[in-house]
Design an enzyme around this catalytic site. Sequence first.
Site: not given
Length: 370
Positions: A89, A150
């Site tokens: 991330d 993601d």
Amino acid sequence: MKNWTEEALENSLKKIERNIEGIGEHFPHVAYDGIYNDQGPYFWVSGFWPGLLWLLYEETGKKEALKLSRKLEEDLDEVLDGFMTVHHDAGFMWLPSAVIDYKLTGNEASRVRGLKAASHLAGRFNPAGCFIRAWNDEVKPDSQGWTIIDSMMNLSLLFWASREYKDPRFRHIAAAHADTVLRHFIRPDNTLAHIVSFDPETGEKMENLGGQGQDGNSAWARGQAWAIYGMAIAYRETGKESYLNACKNVAAYFLSHLREDKAPVWDFRAAKDSRWALDTSASACAASGLLELYSLMEDGPDRDFYYEQALAVLKGLYDSYFDHRQESQSMIQMGTVHFPAGKNINVPIIYGDFFFTEALIKLKHKTNIF
Ligand code: GLY
């Protein structure tokens, strides 16, 4: 008279401005009774409050927003330079903080932060399976072969780094990961699981895993939204039609499974007894992704369709879920972080507020964060 999109953006920007004082030098994640918690700089959502401040700065020129966002960006250095907790991330954390700072102000230290983050992310690429590895062993033991949907949203950091370095390495990694998502995530019915597990030595696909979705065969709403927006970005950066088609196909599934008020159930295939849990953050992200797609298409009815759908989703969020209370820091209610773990269900989430505001701004002009 103002139309509803102008009113919604004005109300969003007012909240961000009030939150300069209310949230201040913290890293919010979820809100209870309208007040955001402080999750600290290490959690993956720590870029979104700086990102909201940059959106405010861009729209209004408010210097206080720039000052606070820069301070938060500096506070994130302990995470970036500490290295060991940085994971897939890196884009979510440093695109809406350092990279947008550099794009808007030319601040050299911000550019270096962005390039460091991109190098960390590129270093997670597994060439045997052509995927970016998710998480680290401390958080998820034995997950060396895991990759998650993601990460499609994090690829933008790699595309930016390639342009910045004038070196295609990062773009090749991003495209190879996106190709793996096309091949191994998206099912014939245009749904996808949160996690796909590969053999990290041979690169062979092992199985789909539920992760934050119901199970390996389900359709976690936020995961579908990450795919819509992420595939639009991959198409924007490469011009490859297969990403455009994937974006449209996943969007078709997503849009046709929304409730009448345009909010999704947390997982489109959730069991009957859990359909009370919604995830508005997914529709906020999908709306912004649809507007990204719209901005990349040629004039015509197909293009107009995505604009109208994005508008309808945003209107649904504003009419049914926007928290108008002055004392509330949060905007969009009824997001769900992690239903299977029983964590933060039907609450406002900072990235729901971020993508809602970003999408409203996209109705006026292009944005430059993701
Ligand atoms: N990136 C984790 C989530 O969407 O909750």
